[in-house]
Design a protein around this motif. Structure first.
Motif, PDB file in Angstrom:
ATOM      1  N   ASP A 176      43.696 101.053  -2.204  1.00  0.00           N
ATOM      2  CA  ASP A 176      44.306 101.609  -3.415  1.00  0.00           C
ATOM      3  C   ASP A 176      43.325 101.654  -4.588  1.00  0.00           C
ATOM      4  O   ASP A 176      43.709 101.999  -5.706  1.00  0.00           O
ATOM      5  CB  ASP A 176      45.573 100.839  -3.802  1.00  0.00           C
ATOM      6  N   ASP A 177      42.054 101.329  -4.317  1.00  0.00           N
ATOM      7  CA  ASP A 177      41.053 101.348  -5.385  1.00  0.00           C
ATOM      8  C   ASP A 177      39.787 102.103  -4.978  1.00  0.00           C
ATOM      9  O   ASP A 177      38.760 102.016  -5.651  1.00  0.00           O
ATOM     10  CB  ASP A 177      40.683  99.922  -5.804  1.00  0.00           C
ATOM     11  N   THR A 189      48.345  98.769   2.687  1.00  0.00           N
ATOM     12  CA  THR A 189      47.609  99.124   1.483  1.00  0.00           C
ATOM     13  C   THR A 189      47.183  97.861   0.748  1.00  0.00           C
ATOM     14  O   THR A 189      47.796  96.801   0.870  1.00  0.00           O
ATOM     15  CB  THR A 189      48.450  99.992   0.531  1.00  0.00           C
TER      16      THR A 189
END
Length: 226
Positions: A176-177, A189
């Motif tokens: 997610d980054d 995730t």
């Protein structure tokens, strides 16, 4: 984590020189963190079971100091027992004091010595072991996503220094980054760092993951949570 022999390509999207530059930057960042430790911190337990901070630092120095033929001699001399090989090389590179051990580590910050051509694995060696030290000591530092992503991709593709592909099998892992997104199956995730650390078998990072596949990872790493 031990260093097998054999040839291997670097991550397809990242040049070999860029991977080594990331490894050098991560070693330098760890050395700076280590310089701020109190004497007692060097005896602190890490995420590597049975190893304190100084053990892990000495291991990282050993990993950056041994080429293919020296590795082969060492593992054969250890009768193909990685734990014996690792312990012998660790003791070889530990200094008489923590300060001396740190000096030895600083001396290999720019090393490109490795037992094989699997550069993402040796970048991963630095990334994972640095967090093995930082997490228990409460040192908040996250490696650059540019350093983490090729490690995540490498771990998800094959079992080498860690059983990353086995851990990730049958799951879709999505950071997610950053751009890391691989696999098919129930979704997991989390940060690229958390995904890397879990693929490296570090159950301490399971709580940072989400999605229906996270429960599968908890089951797979359950023995190491106990």
């Amino acid at each position: 984590m031990h260093e097998p022999t054999g040839r291997g390509a670097t991550d397809g999207a990242t040049r070999r020189s860029d991977l080594w530059a990331c490894a050098h930057a991560e070693r330098a960042a760890l050395a700076d963190d280590l310089a701020a430790l109190a004497p007692a911190d060097w005896r602190h337990a890490t995420l590597c079971e049975g190893w304190d901070v100084e053990d892990v630092v000495a291991h990282l120095t050993a990993a950056a100091s041994i080429g293919r033929w020296a590795w082969l001699r060492s593992i054969v001399g250890a009768r193909f027992r990685p734990e014996v090989h690792n312990r012998r090389r660790l003791e070889e590179h530990r200094g008489p004091t923590p300060a001396a051990t740190l000096d030895r580590f600083r001396a290999v910050v720019g090393s490109t010595t490795a037992p094989s051509g699997h550069v993402p694995a040796y970048l991963g060696e630095v990334v994972v072991h640095a967090q093995d030290i930082r997490r228990p000591l409460g040192i908040a530092r996250t490696p650059a996503v540019d350093a983490l992503t090729p490690v995540a991709r490498f771990y998800a593709r094959q079992d080498f220094t860690v059983a990353g592909a086995t851990v990730a099998k049958g799951l879709r892992l999505r950071a997610d980054d950053g751009p890391f997104d691989t696999g098919a199956g129930p979704l997991v995730t989390g940060s690229t760092l958390a995904l890397v650390m879990v693929m490296a078998g570090r159950a301490a990072y399971l709580d940072e993951l989400a999605g229906p596949g996270a429960a599968v990872l908890c089951e797979r790493l359950a023995p190491s949570r106990g």
